[in-house]
Write a protein that holds these residues in place. Structure first.
Motif, mmCIF file in Angstrom:
data_model
loop_
_atom_site.group_PDB
_atom_site.id
_atom_site.type_symbol
_atom_site.label_atom_id
_atom_site.label_comp_id
_atom_site.label_asym_id
_atom_site.label_seq_id
_atom_site.Cartn_x
_atom_site.Cartn_y
_atom_site.Cartn_z
ATOM 1 N N VAL A 103 47.247 -24.032 -55.777
ATOM 2 C CA VAL A 103 46.526 -22.802 -55.450
ATOM 3 C C VAL A 103 46.862 -21.771 -56.508
ATOM 4 C CG1 VAL A 103 46.307 -20.863 -53.856
ATOM 5 C CG2 VAL A 103 46.472 -23.189 -52.968
ATOM 6 N N ALA A 104 45.853 -21.148 -57.086
ATOM 7 C CA ALA A 104 46.087 -20.072 -58.037
ATOM 8 C C ALA A 104 44.894 -19.126 -58.017
ATOM 9 C CB ALA A 104 46.277 -20.622 -59.454
ATOM 10 N N PRO A 105 45.131 -17.816 -58.084
ATOM 11 C CA PRO A 105 44.022 -16.881 -58.250
ATOM 12 C C PRO A 105 43.419 -17.037 -59.647
ATOM 13 C CG PRO A 105 46.030 -15.762 -57.486
ATOM 14 C CD PRO A 105 46.433 -17.125 -57.946
ATOM 15 N N THR A 106 42.165 -16.646 -59.790
ATOM 16 C CA THR A 106 41.539 -16.649 -61.117
ATOM 17 C C THR A 106 41.621 -15.277 -61.781
ATOM 18 O OG1 THR A 106 39.298 -16.025 -60.408
ATOM 19 C CG2 THR A 106 39.878 -18.368 -60.304
ATOM 20 N N ARG A 107 41.971 -14.242 -61.005
ATOM 21 C CA ARG A 107 41.948 -12.870 -61.545
ATOM 22 C C ARG A 107 43.369 -12.308 -61.628
ATOM 23 N NH1 ARG A 107 36.415 -11.586 -61.411
ATOM 24 N NH2 ARG A 107 35.274 -13.037 -60.089
ATOM 25 N N MET A 108 44.221 -13.036 -62.357
ATOM 26 C CA MET A 108 45.629 -12.665 -62.442
ATOM 27 C C MET A 108 45.853 -11.331 -63.147
ATOM 28 S SD MET A 108 47.476 -14.923 -60.863
ATOM 29 C CE MET A 108 49.109 -14.543 -61.467
ATOM 30 N N GLN A 109 44.913 -10.898 -63.977
ATOM 31 C CA GLN A 109 45.084 -9.646 -64.712
ATOM 32 C C GLN A 109 44.584 -8.434 -63.930
ATOM 33 O OE1 GLN A 109 43.087 -11.435 -68.125
ATOM 34 N NE2 GLN A 109 44.861 -10.896 -69.373
ATOM 35 N N GLY A 110 44.038 -8.657 -62.738
ATOM 36 C CA GLY A 110 43.628 -7.537 -61.917
ATOM 37 C C GLY A 110 42.547 -7.916 -60.924
ATOM 38 N N ILE A 111 42.754 -7.528 -59.662
ATOM 39 C CA ILE A 111 41.751 -7.781 -58.629
ATOM 40 C C ILE A 111 40.469 -7.034 -59.007
ATOM 41 C CG2 ILE A 111 41.180 -7.380 -56.198
ATOM 42 C CD1 ILE A 111 44.297 -7.622 -55.722
#
Length: 218
Positions: A101-109
């Motif tokens: 599981v990992a978010p795709t928007r790690m640099q900002g929601i």
């Protein structure tokens, strides 16, 4: 296949309705046991990616410590956390953070999404997991709210993405100050939460205000 994607998206929509009904913004499930017992129609991996990208909290494996970590760090950073299993490569002085599981928007929601690949869950070959190609060349802060008095903290630099078959789908390689020290002193289970950016000083200020101790793992 197509059916797996449909089942995963139905799972996501059902979880969103559950959160709305309960007026909640965070959820964590003991997913593998529930799937094996037939209580879940699919794994929530893709649902967690979508929730975390939107500023909610979908956390793996009923991990309340990592859930609390994200509840502490996401609101002031404006970024989602990536719950991972650290793999220590002491010869290279690196840690690979690996999970399905990992978010795709790690640099900002609400920001730009990283490239990703739709795959199956690595350990079981079932359902859907998103392999995210994480940003590189950036500092990361890695933490875990271990208990009411203790926060584990380290930093590193993301230097590359890895696709190693024994590991989970998303794998980001980080260069650290002392991988051997981190391995020797590891405590509090394997999960850690990765954030893009340097948040050491804000976490230390938070610790003073809230009365917990920061333990630097390296």
């Amino acid at each position: 296949g197509h059916d797996r994607v449909v089942d995963s998206m139905r799972m996501y929509l059902g979880i969103r309705k559950l959160l709305e009904r309960e007026r909640a913004n965070a959820i964590t499930i003991e997913c593998l046991g529930a799937l094996n017992s037939g209580q879940l129609p699919a794994l929530p991996c893709a649902a967690w990616t979508l929730l975390n990208d939107q500023g909610f909290y979908g956390v793996c494996q009923a991990d309340l410590q990592c859930t609390m970590t994200q509840l502490l760090l996401t609101p002031f950073s404006g970024k989602p956390g990536y719950v991972s299993n650290p793999v220590f490569e002491t010869v290279r002085n690196e840690v690979i953070h690996s999970h399905c599981v990992a978010p795709t928007r790690m640099q900002g929601i609400g920001g730009v999404a990283s490239p990703y690949i739709i795959r199956s869950h690595a350990d079981t070959g079932l359902s859907v997991s998103i392999q995210v190609l994480m940003p590189i060349g950036e500092k990361v802060t890695v933490g875990k709210f271990l208990d009411a008095k203790t926060f584990l903290l380290s930093t590193g630099e993301a230097v590359g993405n890895v696709d190693s078959p024994p590991g989970c789908r998303t794998q980001v390689r980080t260069r650290v100050a002392d991988a051997q020290k981190m391995l020797d002193n590891i405590r509090g289970g394997v999960h850690r939460v990765v954030y893009y950016g340097d948040y050491v000083r804000p976490i230390e200020r938070m610790a003073r205000m809230m009365g917990f101790q920061v333990i630097h793992e390296a």
